[in-house]
Design a protein around this motif. Structure first.
Motif, short mmCIF file in Angstrom:
data_model
loop_
_atom_site.label_atom_id
_atom_site.label_comp_id
_atom_site.label_asym_id
_atom_site.label_seq_id
_atom_site.Cartn_x
_atom_site.Cartn_y
_atom_site.Cartn_z
N VAL A 146 -11.27 -0.15 16.68
CA VAL A 146 -10.09 -0.93 16.31
C VAL A 146 -10.00 -1.08 14.80
O VAL A 146 -8.91 -1.02 14.22
CB VAL A 146 -10.09 -2.31 17.02
CG1 VAL A 146 -8.93 -3.16 16.57
CG2 VAL A 146 -10.06 -2.14 18.52
N GLY A 147 -11.15 -1.23 14.15
CA GLY A 147 -11.16 -1.35 12.69
C GLY A 147 -10.57 -0.12 12.02
O GLY A 147 -9.86 -0.23 11.02
N THR A 148 -10.85 1.05 12.57
CA THR A 148 -10.28 2.30 12.04
C THR A 148 -8.76 2.24 12.10
O THR A 148 -8.07 2.62 11.16
CB THR A 148 -10.80 3.51 12.84
OG1 THR A 148 -12.21 3.58 12.69
CG2 THR A 148 -10.16 4.81 12.38
N LEU A 149 -8.26 1.75 13.22
CA LEU A 149 -6.82 1.66 13.41
C LEU A 149 -6.20 0.69 12.39
O LEU A 149 -5.18 1.02 11.77
CB LEU A 149 -6.55 1.17 14.83
CG LEU A 149 -5.26 1.62 15.49
CD1 LEU A 149 -5.19 3.12 15.58
CD2 LEU A 149 -5.17 1.01 16.87
N TYR A 150 -6.82 -0.46 12.23
CA TYR A 150 -6.28 -1.45 11.28
C TYR A 150 -6.38 -0.95 9.83
O TYR A 150 -5.45 -1.16 9.05
CB TYR A 150 -6.99 -2.80 11.42
CG TYR A 150 -6.43 -3.62 12.55
CD1 TYR A 150 -5.23 -4.32 12.40
CD2 TYR A 150 -7.07 -3.68 13.78
CE1 TYR A 150 -4.70 -5.07 13.43
CE2 TYR A 150 -6.54 -4.43 14.83
CZ TYR A 150 -5.34 -5.12 14.65
OH TYR A 150 -4.82 -5.85 15.68
N ARG A 151 -7.48 -0.28 9.48
CA ARG A 151 -7.60 0.26 8.12
C ARG A 151 -6.55 1.34 7.88
O ARG A 151 -5.99 1.44 6.79
CB ARG A 151 -9.00 0.84 7.89
CG ARG A 151 -10.04 -0.20 7.53
CD ARG A 151 -11.35 0.43 7.08
NE ARG A 151 -11.95 1.30 8.09
CZ ARG A 151 -12.67 0.89 9.13
NH1 ARG A 151 -12.87 -0.40 9.31
NH2 ARG A 151 -13.17 1.74 9.99
N ARG A 152 -6.28 2.12 8.88
CA ARG A 152 -5.36 3.25 8.74
C ARG A 152 -3.90 2.82 8.73
O ARG A 152 -3.09 3.32 7.97
CB ARG A 152 -5.61 4.25 9.89
CG ARG A 152 -4.75 5.47 9.88
CD ARG A 152 -5.15 6.32 8.68
NE ARG A 152 -4.23 7.37 8.44
CZ ARG A 152 -4.53 8.64 8.45
NH1 ARG A 152 -5.75 9.02 8.70
NH2 ARG A 152 -3.63 9.54 8.18
N PHE A 153 -3.54 1.88 9.63
CA PHE A 153 -2.13 1.54 9.82
C PHE A 153 -1.77 0.09 9.48
O PHE A 153 -0.60 -0.24 9.42
CB PHE A 153 -1.72 1.84 11.28
CG PHE A 153 -1.87 3.29 11.63
CD1 PHE A 153 -0.95 4.23 11.20
CD2 PHE A 153 -2.97 3.71 12.35
CE1 PHE A 153 -1.11 5.57 11.52
CE2 PHE A 153 -3.13 5.05 12.67
CZ PHE A 153 -2.20 5.98 12.24
N GLY A 154 -2.75 -0.76 9.28
CA GLY A 154 -2.49 -2.14 8.92
C GLY A 154 -2.22 -3.05 10.10
O GLY A 154 -2.93 -4.01 10.32
N ASP A 155 -1.19 -2.74 10.86
CA ASP A 155 -0.82 -3.55 12.01
C ASP A 155 0.09 -2.73 12.93
O ASP A 155 0.29 -1.54 12.69
CB ASP A 155 -0.15 -4.85 11.58
CG ASP A 155 1.11 -4.63 10.74
OD1 ASP A 155 1.65 -3.50 10.71
OD2 ASP A 155 1.58 -5.59 10.12
N ARG A 156 0.63 -3.39 13.94
CA ARG A 156 1.50 -2.68 14.89
C ARG A 156 2.72 -2.07 14.22
O ARG A 156 3.16 -0.98 14.57
CB ARG A 156 1.96 -3.63 16.00
CG ARG A 156 0.92 -3.93 17.03
CD ARG A 156 1.45 -4.83 18.11
NE ARG A 156 2.78 -4.38 18.52
CZ ARG A 156 3.52 -4.92 19.46
NH1 ARG A 156 3.09 -5.95 20.11
NH2 ARG A 156 4.70 -4.45 19.75
N SER A 157 3.30 -2.77 13.24
CA SER A 157 4.48 -2.23 12.58
C SER A 157 4.12 -0.98 11.77
O SER A 157 4.91 -0.03 11.71
CB SER A 157 5.17 -3.27 11.70
OG SER A 157 4.36 -3.66 10.63
N GLY A 158 2.94 -0.96 11.16
CA GLY A 158 2.48 0.24 10.46
C GLY A 158 2.30 1.40 11.41
O GLY A 158 2.63 2.55 11.09
N LEU A 159 1.79 1.11 12.59
CA LEU A 159 1.64 2.13 13.63
C LEU A 159 3.02 2.60 14.09
O LEU A 159 3.24 3.80 14.30
CB LEU A 159 0.82 1.57 14.79
CG LEU A 159 0.44 2.53 15.90
CD1 LEU A 159 -0.31 3.75 15.37
CD2 LEU A 159 -0.42 1.80 16.94
#
Length: 193
Positions: free
Chosen positions: A50-63
């Motif tokens: 999950v940390g990888t996802l947050y570092r990469r995209f920030g949050d759901r809106s970034g995704l």
């Protein structure tokens, strides 16, 4: 020229993770809608932390923006260098109308993702793609009406296509996509004279 972003060169493993993450997120959205898009579920489905996802995209809106990105790049390519009337080679009013119609379709196509992305923060809609649309329309409006305030007119033409307003009109008020396009054409005709 890419109006969304100019991505930095990625490491091979980071690029591979990005592909896995976006594929997992797209599958979740296809199966459960945008409401079902959670960072934890995407991370689990992609096999990353999950940390990888947050570092990469920030949050759901970034995704959401990352999911929107590929379609956005195709759209930009079409209006910058594609065939007329959307691309160069048609009359200026035909180009503006084609652009507004294509942007309407493009927004409707990913309406839920754009709704999430555009409402993530007070000015989330602006910057990136919006700035590209605005610059493009400002250029065309200047050609169509030299001396007019193309900067403000471009905003006026883009305003009806904000995802929250468009979703409200289409889903809550029974307005059709065809009616939105006809209204945009009427607005355009108003400053064409």
């Amino acid at each position: 020229m890419n109006l969304v972003t100019n991505p930095r060169r990625e490491r091979v493993d980071a690029a591979r993770n990005r592909v896995k993450i976006l594929a997992a997120a797209a599958d979740i959205v296809a199966a459960h809608g945008v409401e079902g898009l959670s960072m934890a579920e995407v991370a689990a489905a992609a096999g990353v932390g999950v940390g990888t996802l947050y570092r990469r995209f920030g949050d759901r809106s970034g995704l959401a923006y990352a999911l929107i990105d590929e379609r956005e790049r195709e759209f930009q390519e079409a209006f910058i260098e594609g065939p007329p009337p959307l691309g160069p080679g048609a009359g200026v009013f035909a180009r503006i109308s084609a652009f507004l119609h294509a942007l309407t379709d493009r927004t409707v196509e990913q309406l839920d993702l754009l709704l999430m992305a555009e409402t993530a923060a007070p000015f989330a809609r602006f910057g990136g793609a919006y700035d590209g649309y605005h610059a493009h329309l400002s250029m065309l409006v200047t050609q169509a009406r030299p001396g007019a305030d193309a900067y403000v007119l471009a905003d006026a033409l883009l305003a009806p296509l904000a995802a929250p307003l468009l979703a409200h009109r289409l889903r809550g008020c029974g307005v059709t996509v065809e009616r939105v396009k006809a209204g945009l054409d009427d607005l355009l005709a108003g400053f064409a004279t």
